[in-house]
Design an enzyme around this catalytic site. Structure first.
Site, PDB file in Angstrom:
ATOM      1  N   LYS B  49       0.840  -1.207   0.000  1.00  0.00           N
ATOM      2  CA  LYS B  49       0.000   0.000   0.000  1.00  0.00           C
ATOM      3  C   LYS B  49       0.873   1.256   0.000  1.00  0.00           C
ATOM      4  O   LYS B  49       0.586   2.227  -0.707  1.00  0.00           O
ATOM      5  CB  LYS B  49      -0.949  -0.022   1.209  1.00  0.00           C
ATOM      6  N   GLN B  93      -4.612  -1.863   9.578  1.00  0.00           N
ATOM      7  CA  GLN B  93      -4.447  -3.149   8.899  1.00  0.00           C
ATOM      8  C   GLN B  93      -5.092  -4.276   9.710  1.00  0.00           C
ATOM      9  O   GLN B  93      -4.824  -4.453  10.883  1.00  0.00           O
ATOM     10  CB  GLN B  93      -2.948  -3.434   8.670  1.00  0.00           C
ATOM     11  N   ASP B 116     -11.077   2.450   4.135  1.00  0.00           N
ATOM     12  CA  ASP B 116     -11.241   0.992   4.040  1.00  0.00           C
ATOM     13  C   ASP B 116     -12.730   0.621   3.912  1.00  0.00           C
ATOM     14  O   ASP B 116     -13.067  -0.504   3.554  1.00  0.00           O
ATOM     15  CB  ASP B 116     -10.688   0.340   5.317  1.00  0.00           C
TER      16      ASP B 116
END
Lengths: 291, 291
Positions: B49, B93, B116
């Protein structure tokens, strides 16, 4: 064929809630009912809700802004009710007259007082299987109807007709949950669905929520299916004083004999919606507004 | 059979975003990447990322709390990032190490920075077809893959295998939307589904997201179907230095010849997830945090 009697099931829930409310110490649950304008259907729905609340021991506060109320004024009214610690639930009767922005109003309600379950956050909570939220009343009522009629969705194919925010999508998410009674395999059909009868004929449980009178005909239903009819449609009927009668989305007379269980219209899903509104209001009183 | 090349499609999106970011005046978009602990898969995902962000011109801020961080400390960290006006997107994450409460952390992120798309409010917005929210990256990536491969879901039967919050439920809601390219008839299957092959064989578009290597076999797929394989499973492979290789939920070699279009693993859905994260981050920069 067995009739799923929504009136009887709703009456049991109302009796249970009455007992529950009697045991609440201090302030009784309070539901604010906001009705903008004088749409006859809205008048009758709000009256029904007020009456049921009284039966249970839930206080209702009826607020009747004029049809000319502006978006900003209505939002200010919601803000007041949000801030009012003596109000547990807020219901804004749908549909709101034009040009009011209904979705914006639903989102203005404190999610912890959103007993109608229309707030974005409460919709998301159904997807997340988070029980601190409020499921919207009609889909929650359908799950109760099924549960109290001993229909376990596990391993069953549930076909939902209609993808509305008020019924289709939330009932799909509820039927899909990992909870006891749920765990259904869910198909959602709608106006763009091809070969609709082919899909509906696979349904072990068929939930019709499209708002078209007698749309579901006998050839669309499998023998032994459970049919839940969410539709409330007016069709002309000269034999009635009102000039109309209410029918569902399902052609009841032709479909019923094929089914294992079916809800009538009226007296099926309708009374459950009001019962679940009361259940959510009692829950809001017990949880408090800070979810 | 045509291969849906996720790597190529993701590369086009990344090139488009690079141009878009170059035209942003003032501060460039900034993505905070929070990785708790040193799980090897998480290390590699965050690295990927970071690298993609750099390629596009998105600033990344890497935050590496120790595996011993408490829930309260991690929430305080999120609060800081929420308040920081130079941070547009926040990614925590997944999975978080035990005993951290992942859902509570996802909900702590300001919904306007939740690139997200895991916040309850953003999930609800997908159901409401409200584009001011963030769709979670994998399902959004699948919709992009389909759109850019000229697969229009209208009138198609989309069968989703898996009911997870990250993929199954949001992709079902996206496929169901009334937007161009969507309007699919959607069935969601899962571990409790009976007669699974009978249902998957009806799929015009089959989306496999159950996380079981080679679960979907050729007999479960209709001739001419489009197959999207979301699975990323490690299976032992002694011929590889690492000792394993990545395979999807679909038995690719047997299934691919039957399909009209299919995604490979790796190089299918995977790269799209990262591309959509970047797309959401740029969107967050342009919309601002106040949604």
């Amino acid at each position: 064929m067995e009739l799923i009697e929504g009136n009887k099931i709703a009456a049991s829930i109302i009796a249970e809630l009455k007992t529950e409310v009697a045991h609440i110490e201090g302030r009784k649950p309070c539901l604010a009912l906001v009705r903008v304008g004088d749409d006859p259907a809205s008048v009758s729905y709000v009256k029904k809700k007020e009456k049921t609340a009284a039966e249970i021991g839930v206080t209702s506060r009826i607020i009747l802004p004029p049809v000319t109320i502006s978006q900003a004024e209505l939002e200010a009214l919601i803000d007041e009710l949000n801030a009012d610690e003596t109000v547990d639930g807020i219901l804004v009767q749908s549909p709101l007259p034009q040009p009011l922005d209904e979705l914006a109003i639903f989102r203005r309600v404190n999610p912890g007082k959103d007993v109608d379950g229309f707030h974005t956050l409460n919709l998301g909570k159904i997807a997340q299987e988070d029980d601190t939220g409020f499921a919207s009343c009609t889909p929650a009522g359908i799950m109760e109807l099924l549960g109290r009629s001993n229909v376990d969705l596990r391993g069953k194919h549930v076909v939902v007709l209609g993808r509305s925010l008020i019924v289709g999508k939330p009932i799909a998410l509820l039927a899909l949950q990992k909870k006891a009674g749920a765990n259904g395999t869910v198909t959602i059909c709608h106006s763009a669905t091809a070969n609709l009868p082919e899909i509906t004929r696979q349904a072990d449980v068929l939930i019709a929520a499209i708002g078209r009178a007698h749309f579901v005909t006998a050839d669309m239903v499998k023998d032994g299916a459970v049919v839940i009819d969410v539709g409330i449609n007016r069709i002309p009927d000269e034999s009635r004083k009102s000039g109309y009668r209410l029918v569902g989305d399902v052609e009841f007379d032709a479909v019923a004999p094929k089914t294992a269980q079916i809800t009538p219209v009226p007296g099926g899903v309708g009374p459950m919606t009001v019962a679940m509104l009361m259940k959510n209001t009692v829950k809001a009183r017990l949880l408090g507004p800070h979810i």
